[in-house]
Design a protein around this motif. Structure first.
Motif, PDB file in Angstrom:
ATOM      1  N   SER A   1       0.850  -1.196   0.000  1.00 18.63           N
ATOM      2  CA  SER A   1       0.000   0.000   0.000  1.00 18.63           C
ATOM      3  C   SER A   1       0.879   1.237   0.000  1.00 18.63           C
ATOM      4  O   SER A   1       2.034   1.199   0.418  1.00 18.63           O
ATOM      5  N   GLU A   2       0.293   2.338  -0.485  1.00 21.69           N
ATOM      6  CA  GLU A   2       0.986   3.622  -0.513  1.00 21.69           C
ATOM      7  C   GLU A   2      -0.009   4.690  -0.075  1.00 21.69           C
ATOM      8  O   GLU A   2      -1.114   4.764  -0.608  1.00 21.69           O
ATOM      9  N   THR A   3       0.408   5.506   0.891  1.00 23.27           N
ATOM     10  CA  THR A   3      -0.475   6.526   1.440  1.00 23.27           C
ATOM     11  C   THR A   3       0.260   7.853   1.510  1.00 23.27           C
ATOM     12  O   THR A   3       1.420   7.885   1.918  1.00 23.27           O
ATOM     13  N   TYR A   4      -0.424   8.915   1.121  1.00 28.46           N
ATOM     14  CA  TYR A   4       0.117  10.255   1.321  1.00 28.46           C
ATOM     15  C   TYR A   4      -0.685  10.908   2.437  1.00 28.46           C
ATOM     16  O   TYR A   4      -1.915  10.948   2.392  1.00 28.46           O
ATOM     17  N   ARG A   5       0.043  11.398   3.451  1.00 27.32           N
ATOM     18  CA  ARG A   5      -0.607  12.049   4.592  1.00 27.32           C
ATOM     19  C   ARG A   5      -0.358  13.549   4.497  1.00 27.32           C
ATOM     20  O   ARG A   5       0.721  14.031   4.817  1.00 27.32           O
ATOM     21  N   GLU A   6      -1.361  14.264   4.018  1.00 26.85           N
ATOM     22  CA  GLU A   6      -1.255  15.705   3.770  1.00 26.85           C
ATOM     23  C   GLU A   6      -0.834  16.471   5.016  1.00 26.85           C
ATOM     24  O   GLU A   6       0.017  17.366   4.947  1.00 26.85           O
ATOM     25  N   GLU A   7      -1.408  16.142   6.165  1.00 28.34           N
ATOM     26  CA  GLU A   7      -1.091  16.870   7.398  1.00 28.34           C
ATOM     27  C   GLU A   7       0.375  16.757   7.792  1.00 28.34           C
ATOM     28  O   GLU A   7       0.918  17.630   8.466  1.00 28.34           O
ATOM     29  N   ARG A   8       1.042  15.697   7.381  1.00 25.52           N
ATOM     30  CA  ARG A   8       2.463  15.496   7.686  1.00 25.52           C
ATOM     31  C   ARG A   8       3.366  15.769   6.483  1.00 25.52           C
ATOM     32  O   ARG A   8       4.583  15.675   6.598  1.00 25.52           O
TER      33      ARG A   8
END
Length: 128
Positions: free
Chosen positions: A33-40
């Protein structure tokens, strides 16, 4: 206490796309899986090794460098078990990844070598 196995190793990289390419296209790890965490402002890429072990690859803005030489306290290196070290070394070298000369572990008699990821994290190959 009963610990079953190592579930994952987490790595923070300086250049996410370069490290993603290295671990996926050069080392051949499978993306879970690949996730982008905008807040970080951070990516988290889960990669599969073998049948169930994982590497978590993180990116963060401006992470500090990890001291490697001289060796510092803390996690020393990441090691992958391989069946035939010479085949893997030739494949890495063909992809312009430099490896140290193959050595023999004086305690176990097993062959091993080291190379580095894009952030100079030391990675060991250890022959089964």
């Amino acid at each position: 206490m009963k610990l079953n196995k190592i579930h994952h190793v987490a790595i923070i990289c300086s250049d996410y796309q370069k490290s993603k390419d290295f671990y996926v296209n050069i080392l051949g790890l499978k993306i879970i899986s690949e996730t982008y965490r905008e807040e970080r402002k951070s990516y988290k890429l889960n990669l599969l090794i073998g049948k169930e072990e994982e590497i978590e690859l993180f990116s963060f803005p401006n992470p500090p460098k990890r001291p490697s030489y001289p060796e510092a306290r803390g996690l020393r290196h990441l090691a992958f078990e391989v069946d035939d070290i010479e085949i893997i070394v030739k494949e890495l070298n063909s992809k312009e990844i430099d490896t140290e000369p193959i050595r023999k572990d004086e305690i176990t008699g097993k062959r091993f070598t080291f190379f580095n990821d894009p952030d100079n994290l030391p990675i060991e190959l250890y022959e089964k």
